[in-house]
Scaffold this active site. Sequence first.
Site, PDB file in Angstrom:
ATOM      1  N   GLU A  13      -3.670   9.154   7.980  1.00 24.90           N
ATOM      2  CA  GLU A  13      -2.200   9.054   8.065  1.00 24.90           C
ATOM      3  C   GLU A  13      -1.665   9.920   9.207  1.00 24.90           C
ATOM      4  OE1 GLU A  13       0.387   7.433   6.061  1.00 24.90           O
ATOM      5  OE2 GLU A  13      -1.214   6.155   5.330  1.00 24.90           O
ATOM      6  N   HIS A  15      -7.750   2.982   3.491  1.00 24.08           N
ATOM      7  CA  HIS A  15      -7.624   3.783   4.721  1.00 24.08           C
ATOM      8  C   HIS A  15      -8.979   3.976   5.422  1.00 24.08           C
ATOM      9  CE1 HIS A  15      -3.712   4.879   3.083  1.00 24.08           C
ATOM     10  NE2 HIS A  15      -3.436   5.560   4.166  1.00 24.08           N
ATOM     11  N   CYS A  46      -4.225  -1.385  -2.257  1.00 25.34           N
ATOM     12  CA  CYS A  46      -4.408   0.053  -2.408  1.00 25.34           C
ATOM     13  C   CYS A  46      -5.273   0.254  -3.648  1.00 25.34           C
ATOM     14  CB  CYS A  46      -3.040   0.707  -2.594  1.00 25.34           C
ATOM     15  SG  CYS A  46      -3.094   2.463  -2.997  1.00 25.34           S
ATOM     16  N   ASP A  55       0.859  -1.197   0.000  1.00 16.96           N
ATOM     17  CA  ASP A  55       0.000   0.000   0.000  1.00 16.96           C
ATOM     18  C   ASP A  55       0.887   1.236   0.000  1.00 16.96           C
ATOM     19  OD1 ASP A  55      -2.439   1.528   0.169  1.00 16.96           O
ATOM     20  OD2 ASP A  55      -1.960   1.925   2.264  1.00 16.96           O
ATOM     21  N   SER A  56       0.297   2.363  -0.387  1.00 15.45           N
ATOM     22  CA  SER A  56       1.035   3.624  -0.352  1.00 15.45           C
ATOM     23  C   SER A  56       1.424   3.994   1.077  1.00 15.45           C
ATOM     24  CB  SER A  56       0.161   4.733  -0.933  1.00 15.45           C
ATOM     25  OG  SER A  56      -0.993   4.883  -0.130  1.00 15.45           O
ATOM     26  N   CYS A  85     -11.296   2.801  -0.502  1.00  8.05           N
ATOM     27  CA  CYS A  85      -9.919   3.164  -0.149  1.00  8.05           C
ATOM     28  C   CYS A  85      -9.588   2.391   1.123  1.00  8.05           C
ATOM     29  CB  CYS A  85      -9.812   4.668   0.086  1.00  8.05           C
ATOM     30  SG  CYS A  85      -8.201   5.172   0.723  1.00  8.05           S
TER      31      CYS A  85
HETATM   32  N1  DGL Z   1      -5.017   3.409   0.628  1.00  3.89           N
HETATM   33  C1  DGL Z   1      -4.993   3.826  -0.712  1.00  3.89           C
HETATM   34  C2  DGL Z   1      -6.234   3.414  -1.469  1.00  3.89           C
HETATM   35  O1  DGL Z   1      -6.827   2.415  -1.153  1.00  3.89           O
HETATM   36  C3  DGL Z   1      -4.737   5.260  -1.065  1.00  3.89           C
HETATM   37  C4  DGL Z   1      -4.159   6.194  -0.171  1.00  3.89           C
HETATM   38  C5  DGL Z   1      -3.367   7.239  -0.874  1.00  3.89           C
HETATM   39  O2  DGL Z   1      -3.922   8.224  -1.352  1.00  3.89           O
HETATM   40  O3  DGL Z   1      -2.184   7.011  -0.950  1.00  3.89           O
HETATM   41  O4  DGL Z   1      -6.602   4.073  -2.406  1.00  3.89           O
END
Ligand code: DGL
Length: 281
Positions: free
Chosen positions: A164, A200, A79, A16-17, A198
């Site tokens: 984050e 997150h 991600c 993931d990012s 997402c």
């Molecule tokens: N967690 C990532 C997703 O599912 C993205 C987060 C980011 O913007 O880096 O899209």
Amino acid sequence: MYPSSTLKTGPIGVFDSGYGGLTILEKFRELLPQYDYLYLGDNARTPYGSRSFEIVYEFTLQAVKKLFGLGCPLVVIACNTASAKALRTIQQHDLPHLDPTRRVLGVIRPTVECIGHVTRTRHVGLLATVGTVKSQSYPLEIKKLFPDVQVTGEACPLWVPLVENNEYDSEGADYFVKKYINELLEKDPETDTIILGCTHYPLLQEKIRQFTPPHIRLIAQGELVAESLKDYLHRHPEMNARCTRGRHCRFLTTESVEKFRESASVFLHDKEVDVRNVVLE
Ligand code: DGL
């Protein structure tokens, strides 16, 4: 063509990012605890959500190469932004050169497979990063499986930074959670199902629930992606045999190890987190 003795065995790679993919990893470890996992968070370059196609593709390819280099036979891109912008190109263009016996999977397809069976009004909302919404990956995938379902996307550029930065439980978060949900529902008041697109967002889920009308169903990804991985390994015994089983979980971050340990504790229940720094290039 590839005798099994030459095929690499190793942990399942999860990328993931940043920290968001940990919500997917957690579900993998609940459903499939027997395997080894190697998690890579590109925390130094997160968020990916507002970056261009070229950059997300470049960063994601670097991460996949790193995880392959460390022995992962299978990598899950946990991600949505990277799945939307880079997965197909990596699968079709890069994998044949890198190693055609390994596999890279994403999180979008497993998430949309249930959608047509959940929505009654056939109006589905998507809350995701700017990159995921703009890529149109969700509406395209949903159309393939359920052509009568209409998808409305709303980008939530501030949600990932809230998570984050550990601000997901703050009053500031209330404001932005409410704002994006209201904007989505104004665009399509018939929405009865919302995809949290997402990785997150599970951290914001309580707040999202609080500001979403109760008749609307929220679809989080973790369990769906874990079920899909289980099914994949069942259907691909040759890959299943290459995924080592030692119940170990290790972490890699492009940021500082201390920072990862501290922030990851919000997502993880491990007492000791085995984390190392890694450079992607
Ligand atoms: N967690 C990532 C997703 O599912 C993205 C987060 C980011 O913007 O880096 O899209």
